[in-house]
Scaffold this active site. Structure first.
Site, PDB file in Angstrom:
ATOM      1  N   ARG A 264      85.774  35.359   6.163  1.00 34.74           N
ATOM      2  CA  ARG A 264      84.773  36.252   6.996  1.00 34.74           C
ATOM      3  C   ARG A 264      83.917  35.135   7.469  1.00 34.74           C
ATOM      4  O   ARG A 264      83.207  34.254   6.844  1.00 34.74           O
ATOM      5  CB  ARG A 264      84.289  37.134   6.029  1.00 34.74           C
ATOM      6  CG  ARG A 264      83.399  38.286   6.883  1.00 34.74           C
ATOM      7  CD  ARG A 264      84.028  39.319   7.749  1.00 34.74           C
ATOM      8  NE  ARG A 264      83.429  40.524   7.926  1.00 34.74           N
ATOM      9  CZ  ARG A 264      83.720  41.221   8.994  1.00 34.74           C
ATOM     10  NH1 ARG A 264      84.623  40.880   9.963  1.00 34.74           N
ATOM     11  NH2 ARG A 264      83.081  42.357   9.133  1.00 34.74           N
TER      12      ARG A 264
ATOM     13  N   THR B 188      90.150  43.519  16.935  1.00 37.60           N
ATOM     14  CA  THR B 188      90.701  42.993  15.868  1.00 37.60           C
ATOM     15  C   THR B 188      92.228  42.928  15.964  1.00 37.60           C
ATOM     16  O   THR B 188      92.657  43.554  17.217  1.00 37.60           O
ATOM     17  CB  THR B 188      90.480  43.689  14.584  1.00 37.60           C
ATOM     18  OG1 THR B 188      89.040  43.781  14.474  1.00 37.60           O
ATOM     19  CG2 THR B 188      90.982  43.390  13.305  1.00 37.60           C
TER      20      THR B 188
ATOM     21  N   THR C 145      89.661  38.694  13.458  1.00 37.42           N
ATOM     22  CA  THR C 145      89.033  39.422  14.214  1.00 37.42           C
ATOM     23  C   THR C 145      87.872  38.623  14.936  1.00 37.42           C
ATOM     24  O   THR C 145      87.319  37.716  14.223  1.00 37.42           O
ATOM     25  CB  THR C 145      88.324  40.838  13.473  1.00 37.42           C
ATOM     26  OG1 THR C 145      87.778  41.680  14.620  1.00 37.42           O
ATOM     27  CG2 THR C 145      87.158  40.221  12.684  1.00 37.42           C
TER      28      THR C 145
ATOM     29  N   ASN D 241      85.582  40.795  15.981  1.00 37.22           N
ATOM     30  CA  ASN D 241      84.882  42.130  16.170  1.00 37.22           C
ATOM     31  C   ASN D 241      85.279  42.915  17.346  1.00 37.22           C
ATOM     32  O   ASN D 241      86.731  43.182  17.480  1.00 37.22           O
ATOM     33  CB  ASN D 241      83.546  42.043  16.010  1.00 37.22           C
ATOM     34  CG  ASN D 241      82.959  43.171  15.479  1.00 37.22           C
ATOM     35  OD1 ASN D 241      83.654  44.166  15.067  1.00 37.22           O
ATOM     36  ND2 ASN D 241      81.586  43.697  15.503  1.00 37.22           N
TER      37      ASN D 241
ATOM     38  N   ASP E   9      78.465  44.031  12.383  1.00 33.27           N
ATOM     39  CA  ASP E   9      79.244  44.654  11.158  1.00 33.27           C
ATOM     40  C   ASP E   9      78.397  44.729  10.104  1.00 33.27           C
ATOM     41  O   ASP E   9      78.303  45.206   9.131  1.00 33.27           O
ATOM     42  CB  ASP E   9      80.498  43.839  10.681  1.00 33.27           C
ATOM     43  CG  ASP E   9      81.760  44.534  11.430  1.00 33.27           C
ATOM     44  OD1 ASP E   9      81.476  45.493  11.923  1.00 33.27           O
ATOM     45  OD2 ASP E   9      82.769  43.904  11.281  1.00 33.27           O
TER      46      ASP E   9
ATOM     47  N   SER F  49      83.305  44.383   5.993  1.00 36.15           N
ATOM     48  CA  SER F  49      84.439  44.542   7.115  1.00 36.15           C
ATOM     49  C   SER F  49      85.177  45.789   6.467  1.00 36.15           C
ATOM     50  O   SER F  49      85.136  46.205   5.338  1.00 36.15           O
ATOM     51  CB  SER F  49      85.206  43.123   6.943  1.00 36.15           C
ATOM     52  OG  SER F  49      86.433  43.651   7.602  1.00 36.15           O
TER      53      SER F  49
ATOM     54  N   GLY G 259      90.940  48.282  14.386  1.00 34.46           N
ATOM     55  CA  GLY G 259      90.348  49.477  14.790  1.00 34.46           C
ATOM     56  C   GLY G 259      89.260  49.683  14.100  1.00 34.46           C
ATOM     57  O   GLY G 259      88.950  50.931  13.713  1.00 34.46           O
ATOM     58  N   GLY G 260      88.524  48.941  13.477  1.00 36.60           N
ATOM     59  CA  GLY G 260      87.136  49.090  12.797  1.00 36.60           C
ATOM     60  C   GLY G 260      87.546  50.024  11.561  1.00 36.60           C
ATOM     61  O   GLY G 260      88.353  49.743  11.056  1.00 36.60           O
TER      62      GLY G 260
HETATM   63  N1  GLY Z   1      85.184  43.708  12.915  1.00 37.71           N
HETATM   64  C1  GLY Z   1      85.474  45.012  12.088  1.00 37.71           C
HETATM   65  C2  GLY Z   1      85.693  44.805  10.621  1.00 37.71           C
HETATM   66  O1  GLY Z   1      85.514  43.547   9.975  1.00 37.71           O
HETATM   67  O2  GLY Z   1      85.932  45.738   9.870  1.00 37.71           O
END
Ligand code: GLY
Length: 593
Positions: free
Chosen positions: A134, A404, A422, A424, A446, A475, A497-498
């Site tokens: 990350r 993502t 991702t 984002n 995020d 995340s 998809g978040g």
């Molecule tokens: N950027 C979306 C996530 O990491 O959930």
């Protein structure tokens, strides 16, 4: 009890289902779609699902079959890159890293070297691992950097140079390859370098995606590459990316140092300095990916191996599965009772997620308690089978954009890798690193840029996920590997998809292990979403029977419809090999041999 609730209870009691079996298949079964196709799963009967009339994904949609190995991703070229490495003798990790770098070339919407991700690994010898690459907040980041002098949240966490965390993708993929791969970085990056150097034909999906992002992208320097003459490259045009090819070649030759302490990083830092960003050479040099203990849980005899913080995905899914297990066997797919139970369990898991989860290196996360069956039983005992509860309200959120990308890989030895990566938002912050040839992430969004206010996914998060230098933003990415009761890899799955990542991955897994669907049906099945706030059930439009929607409203749920939920790519073990299915709602390819 109101009249509406009485009606809902009646409908639930009657087993009214939005996912009735096909009219061609006879009457509705109580708990599973009708058995209309031959069994395809190893030692486990599976059936074709049929969904509400008018559902847009046709019954005939099939999975790719591979007797030995399988790759599923959002890009044809990237899946082919993985296949090339597998055919050349590489294992699932070699192929996964090849796919990751190829996505950075052919799927600039989300594939990246300017972002980060998470990988969950299960090797054929039983070893499991999870790597967290990350992004982290730059050292000069501050808690209120996205709030203006009037206390108002700005859009600087979403667009522009301040929106980026320090990228982890190159370091993470390299570390994973060193530990579990069999090939060199140069070998697995060769397909990506070729695709960037020689180019590839733009397809209609890339054209549409670029066209939709033109305004944002043309605020920055990527415009010249993707919109020569001011228009998006049309389908059939060749996209050649010499700067990216050079960056990739340098990384292949010199390793991650080319990015974190060399010419690629120099381009990145120069870009930041030009645009008022705060990522420095010191930030890049300090970046390290982290090996984490995967979250391992059980659901009705199956084992789920998934991602711990800095992703919320594994803990939130595990809480949901643990709660649902107390209601098992679950009601029929698509019934109001089933959708209600999903909503209520997701609600509770997301309330914990938004308040308690964050980078565990910075904030104490009560991981063991959250994933315990005892805690799940206490949460589940508060759920009424007939009445919606309420999430204490903050502010209504905004709908989530797509973003993502996830890819799933298995090899002939039985090694499996689930990766979600991702930048984002689609094309990240839209900032293009001149000379480097890639987009930067907007992952700073995020964080809870202003705890208590919704981010771009409408998620309202607490103080635990506030911005701090060096911290990973929370995340939702949920790369997951499911083992069958015999301990073999059954499913490799994850999504884009978040927050809908968490709910969509959960539903695909439930479709496979609870509703016994084929993978093709588990993927095309209509999806729902609930993330506690906004306090509403989102349903994919036309996928669910209107009686079921009425029943949910009767229970007290606010129900809204939406076009599509999440973007999943999955691989599943079947008799004699593997099925692969790329997201029916998006682009990509599942390919095996
Ligand atoms: N950027 C979306 C996530 O990491 O959930």
């Amino acid at each position: 009890m109101t009249k509406r609730v009485t009606a809902a209870v009646l409908l639930v009691a009657l087993g009214v289902s939005a996912c009735r079996p096909a009219t061609t298949s006879g009457p509705a079964p109580a708990t599973a779609p009708a058995p209309s196709t031959p069994s395809v799963a190893a030692g486990d009967a599976r059936y074709s699902g049929t969904f509400s009339g008018g559902w847009r994904f046709p019954e005939a949609r099939e999975a790719a079959f591979g007797a030995s190995a399988m790759v599923a991703s959002n890009s044809d070229h990237a899946s082919q890159a993985g296949l090339e490495i597998l055919r050349a003798g590489g294992n699932a990790m070699d192929a996964a890293v090849a796919v990751g770098f190829a996505l950075a070339v052919t799927y600039p919407f989300a594939g990246n070297i300017g972002g980060g991700g998470f990988m969950v690994i299960r090797m054929a010898d039983g070893r499991t691992a999870a790597i967290d690459y990350r992004e982290i907040a730059p050292l000069a980041a501050t808690r209120n950097m996205f709030v203006d002098e009037y206390g108002k949240l700005t859009d600087k966490s979403v667009v522009g140079h301040l929106a980026s965390g320090v990228p982890g993708a190159v370091a993470g993929m390299d570390a994973a390859l060193q530990r579990f791969g069999t090939m060199s970085l140069a070998q697995v990056m060769a397909p990506a370098i070729r695709l960037a150097r020689d180019g590839f034909a733009v397809d209609s999906a890339l054209f549409r995606s670029l066209s939709g992002a033109k305004q944002r992208l043309c605020r920055f320097e990527g415009c010249a590459t993707f919109f020569p003459g001011g228009e998006a490259l049309p389908p059939g045009a060749r996209l050649v990316q010499p700067d990216l090819a050079r960056s990739l070649r340098l990384i292949a030759e010199r390793g991650p140092a080319a990015f974190y302490n060399g010419p690629v990083g120099d381009s990145l830092v120069a870009e930041m300095q030009r645009g008022g960003g705060i990522i420095t050479k010191q930030d890049l040099q300090a970046y390290v990916p982290k090996w984490r203990e995967p979250v391992v849980s059980t659901y009705r005899g199956y084992t789920l191996i998934t991602m711990p913080p800095a992703s919320s995905g594994g803990i939130t899914m595990t809480q949901t599965f643990n709660m649902l297990e107390t209601f098992a066997p679950l009601p029929a797919f698509g019934s109001a009772e089933y959708t209600h139970l999903l909503a209520e369990t997701f609600r509770r898991a997301f309330i914990d997620r938004n308040a308690k989860l964050a980078d565990a290196d910075f904030v104490p996360v009560p991981r063991d308690e959250l994933v315990s069956k005892t805690y799940a039983r206490s949460l589940a005992s508060q759920i009424s089978r007939t009445q919606a509860s309420k999430t204490p309200a903050f502010t209504a959120g905004r709908p989530e954009p797509e973003h993502t990308t996830h890819y799933s890989v298995v090899d002939g030895r039985g090694n499996a890798v689930a990766t979600t990566t991702t930048i984002n938002g689609g094309y990240g912050s839209a900032v293009w690193v001149r000379g480097g040839g890639f987009f930067m992430n907007n992952e700073m969004d995020d964080f809870a840029a202003q705890p208590g206010s919704p981010n771009m996914f409408g998620l309202v998060q607490g103080e635990a996920n506030a911005v701090q230098p060096g911290k990973r933003m929370l995340s939702a990415m949920s790369p997951t590997i499911v083992l069958d009761p015999q301990g073999q890899v059954l499913l490799v799955v994850g999504a884009a998809g978040g927050p809908t990542i968490i709910t969509a991955v959960t539903q695909v897994i439930l479709n496979v292990i609870e509703h016994k669907m084929t993978l093709a049906d588990a993927m095309r099945a209509p999806r729902m979403h609930h993330q506690s706030l906004p306090d509403q059930i989102r349903l994919e439009s036309v996928g669910f029977d209107s009686l079921m929607v009425t029943a949910l409203r009767g229970m007290g749920h606010d129900v809204v419809t939406t076009q599509g939920i999440a973007n999943v790519n999955a691989v599943m073990r079947v008799t004699g090999g593997w099925h692969g299915v790329r997201e029916p709602r998006g682009a990509g390819l599942a390919v095996g041999y």
